[in-house]
Structures are given as C-alpha cells and as structure tokens.
Design an enzyme around this catalytic site. Structure first.
Site, mmCIF file in Angstrom:
data_model
loop_
_atom_site.group_PDB
_atom_site.id
_atom_site.type_symbol
_atom_site.label_atom_id
_atom_site.label_comp_id
_atom_site.label_asym_id
_atom_site.label_seq_id
_atom_site.Cartn_x
_atom_site.Cartn_y
_atom_site.Cartn_z
ATOM 1 N N ARG A 8 0.857 -1.191 0.000
ATOM 2 C CA ARG A 8 0.000 0.000 0.000
ATOM 3 C C ARG A 8 0.891 1.237 0.000
ATOM 4 O O ARG A 8 1.998 1.226 0.547
ATOM 5 C CB ARG A 8 -0.876 -0.005 1.255
ATOM 6 C CG ARG A 8 -1.746 1.232 1.382
ATOM 7 C CD ARG A 8 -2.327 1.345 2.790
ATOM 8 N NE ARG A 8 -2.941 2.661 2.979
ATOM 9 C CZ ARG A 8 -3.229 3.186 4.148
ATOM 10 N NH1 ARG A 8 -2.948 2.539 5.255
ATOM 11 N NH2 ARG A 8 -3.786 4.373 4.228
ATOM 12 N N HIS A 9 0.423 2.322 -0.596
ATOM 13 C CA HIS A 9 1.146 3.595 -0.583
ATOM 14 C C HIS A 9 1.417 4.063 0.846
ATOM 15 O O HIS A 9 0.788 3.599 1.810
ATOM 16 C CB HIS A 9 0.325 4.660 -1.322
ATOM 17 C CG HIS A 9 -1.010 4.916 -0.676
ATOM 18 N ND1 HIS A 9 -1.169 5.718 0.434
ATOM 19 C CD2 HIS A 9 -2.248 4.451 -0.975
ATOM 20 C CE1 HIS A 9 -2.432 5.743 0.794
ATOM 21 N NE2 HIS A 9 -3.116 4.983 -0.048
ATOM 22 N N GLY A 10 2.320 5.011 0.985
ATOM 23 C CA GLY A 10 2.616 5.586 2.295
ATOM 24 C C GLY A 10 1.478 6.460 2.809
ATOM 25 O O GLY A 10 0.575 6.855 2.071
ATOM 26 N N GLU A 11 1.543 6.774 4.082
ATOM 27 C CA GLU A 11 0.539 7.629 4.719
ATOM 28 C C GLU A 11 0.447 8.980 4.004
ATOM 29 O O GLU A 11 1.454 9.544 3.585
ATOM 30 C CB GLU A 11 0.932 7.855 6.178
ATOM 31 C CG GLU A 11 0.005 8.779 6.943
ATOM 32 C CD GLU A 11 0.587 9.158 8.289
ATOM 33 O OE1 GLU A 11 0.142 8.589 9.293
ATOM 34 O OE2 GLU A 11 1.515 10.014 8.334
ATOM 35 N N THR A 12 -0.775 9.508 3.879
ATOM 36 C CA THR A 12 -1.004 10.784 3.205
ATOM 37 C C THR A 12 -1.624 11.813 4.155
ATOM 38 O O THR A 12 -2.107 11.473 5.236
ATOM 39 C CB THR A 12 -1.931 10.624 1.996
ATOM 40 O OG1 THR A 12 -3.258 10.329 2.467
ATOM 41 C CG2 THR A 12 -1.456 9.514 1.068
ATOM 42 N N GLU A 13 -1.665 13.053 3.678
ATOM 43 C CA GLU A 13 -2.271 14.122 4.476
ATOM 44 C C GLU A 13 -3.758 13.878 4.691
ATOM 45 O O GLU A 13 -4.303 14.178 5.757
ATOM 46 C CB GLU A 13 -2.039 15.464 3.786
ATOM 47 C CG GLU A 13 -0.575 15.886 3.775
ATOM 48 C CD GLU A 13 -0.343 17.216 3.089
ATOM 49 O OE1 GLU A 13 -1.338 17.846 2.638
ATOM 50 O OE2 GLU A 13 0.828 17.644 3.009
ATOM 51 N N TRP A 14 -4.436 13.313 3.690
ATOM 52 C CA TRP A 14 -5.875 13.035 3.856
ATOM 53 C C TRP A 14 -6.114 11.849 4.775
ATOM 54 O O TRP A 14 -7.179 11.756 5.386
ATOM 55 C CB TRP A 14 -6.532 12.817 2.497
ATOM 56 C CG TRP A 14 -6.838 14.107 1.781
ATOM 57 C CD1 TRP A 14 -6.437 15.366 2.143
ATOM 58 C CD2 TRP A 14 -7.616 14.258 0.596
ATOM 59 N NE1 TRP A 14 -6.903 16.293 1.252
ATOM 60 C CE2 TRP A 14 -7.634 15.641 0.280
ATOM 61 C CE3 TRP A 14 -8.285 13.377 -0.247
ATOM 62 C CZ2 TRP A 14 -8.307 16.150 -0.828
ATOM 63 C CZ3 TRP A 14 -8.950 13.874 -1.359
ATOM 64 C CH2 TRP A 14 -8.968 15.254 -1.639
ATOM 65 N N ARG A 58 0.047 9.355 -4.876
ATOM 66 C CA ARG A 58 0.529 8.789 -3.616
ATOM 67 C C ARG A 58 1.187 7.429 -3.832
ATOM 68 O O ARG A 58 2.142 7.077 -3.141
ATOM 69 C CB ARG A 58 -0.597 8.696 -2.588
ATOM 70 C CG ARG A 58 -1.818 7.876 -2.974
ATOM 71 C CD ARG A 58 -2.938 8.132 -1.967
ATOM 72 N NE ARG A 58 -4.129 7.328 -2.148
ATOM 73 C CZ ARG A 58 -5.129 7.613 -2.976
ATOM 74 N NH1 ARG A 58 -5.051 8.717 -3.732
ATOM 75 N NH2 ARG A 58 -6.196 6.838 -3.046
ATOM 76 N N GLU A 82 -7.521 2.764 -6.444
ATOM 77 C CA GLU A 82 -8.373 2.475 -5.291
ATOM 78 C C GLU A 82 -9.825 2.373 -5.748
ATOM 79 O O GLU A 82 -10.181 2.829 -6.847
ATOM 80 C CB GLU A 82 -8.207 3.585 -4.242
ATOM 81 C CG GLU A 82 -9.020 3.397 -2.968
ATOM 82 C CD GLU A 82 -8.710 2.121 -2.226
ATOM 83 O OE1 GLU A 82 -9.073 1.050 -2.753
ATOM 84 O OE2 GLU A 82 -8.154 2.189 -1.104
#
Length: 212
Positions: A8-14, A58, A82
């Site tokens: 999974r992609h890294g943590e995002t601001e959203w 992302r 997604e």
C-alpha cells in the site's frame, strides 16, 4: 515461479485528516515517505523485473521512494486504482457517515450490500483487479514484480484468494497499514499468499494510521 510483492502507498495528508481519497489524491506525509524508503531498503536485494503502480500520485511517489536510484521499468496501471468513492471523495468520513448513513454503514459492515450511484461497488473493483492479475500472469511467468496500490485493492485480492465471503471483508484480518508488505507467489498459474500485510520494516514507535 513468479513472486509478486504488493504494498500500500505511504501515509497521506488526507489519511491524517480522515478524508476519503479513492481516485482523488493528497501528498504523502513525512512519515509516509520515511516508511516507503524503509520498505525499499528492506527489498533492496530483490531484482524486480517491473514496478506496477496505481496512477494515483501517492502510489507513484511511494514506488519512486522505494526504488530510489534503481533502474527498473515503471508501468502505470489503471486497474490498480483504489475503489472509486464517487461523491464521497475528498470528504471527511464523519461528514459522509452523516450524509449517507446507510451506504456508509454498508461499506464497512455489509460490503456485499454496498452500492454507489457515482462510484464503484466491491464487485466492480474485483472484476478489474482480477483482469489485471490475469494480464500480469501472462506477461510474467517467472521473476519478481512490485505492485504499489491501495487498501481496498489489497483487501479485495486477499479475500478473493482465500475464497472469503465479501461480507467478511473488513471483519477478517489483516489490517492494511501504509507500506505494509504482502507477498503472493504464482505456482502453476495459481496465486498463493506467502506473507500478509507485514510491517516489520516500520519502527515500532510509529502508531498505526487509519486505512486509505
């Protein structure tokens, strides 16, 4: 044998703001970038034939941080997006739950009953995901490939491979943390799970983040 490394992609601001992303996007946080680099270091000795990424920024950023200076073909794959949330995208989860109470309840508690007038349901996601993996198997009979994608994509794949009923999608582990590593092997044209959502490359001091 083909070995598929799935993350999974890294943590995002959203993620931090509790906003649903879907086909929209937000930048990686510093934590997300760090975790991507750490997963890349963990896999530094794997000679990937190809990196497949969702077109979401992302995911692409995560893949680039993982690979750093390594040379490897990058393929942007639309089917790795997604799940499409439609009108929910960009909205805070609490707001969505208040404005669409039944649909939001179904998404998390009865995914087999979830429908969306402006987005996708889980069955539609499953069809494009299975189509991608059939294509992947035809392109790669042996070697290693890296896939960078999203929470629901990974959960859907694991559930499908386990022949798990869709209604149990969220009630059955694992939790898909950012940059968690899943490994799937293709043996005699069948996909077999070797490792699920492992985060041993992430410092234990880092707290878990909300999915998607």
């Amino acid at each position: 044998m083909l070995t598929i490394y799935l993350t999974r992609h890294g943590e995002t601001e959203w993620n931090i703001a509790q906003k649903l992303q879907g086909w929209l996007d937000s930048p990686l946080t510093e934590k997300g970038k760090r975790n991507a680099r750490e997963l890349g270091a963990r896999l530094k000795d794997i000679e990937f034939q190809t990196v497949y990424s969702s077109p979401s920024e992302r995911s692409l950023c995560t893949a680039q941080l993982m690979m750093q200076r390594r040379t490897c073909p990058f393929v942007i794959e639309e089917d790795l997006k997604e799940i499409h949330f439609g009108d929910w995208e960009g909205q805070n989860r609490q707001v969505v739950s208040e404005n669409y109470p039944q649909a939001y309840f179904n998404f998390w508690n009865a995914p087999h009953l979830y429908t969306s007038e402006t987005g996708e349901n889980f069955f539609e996601l499953e069809q494009r995901l299975l189509a991608f993996f059939e294509k992947l198997k035809s392109l790669h009979q042996t070697g290693e490939v890296l896939i960078v994608t999203h929470t629901v994509v990974i959960k859907m794949l694991l559930a499908t491979l386990k022949k798990q009923p869709l209604k149990k999608l969220w009630s059955t582990p694992p939790f898909i943390q950012d940059t968690s590593l899943t490994i799937v092997e293709c043996v005699e044209d069948q996909l077999e799970i070797v490792l699920e959502a492992d985060v041993s490359h992430i410092s234990q001091e880092q707290e878990q983040v909300t999915e998607r």
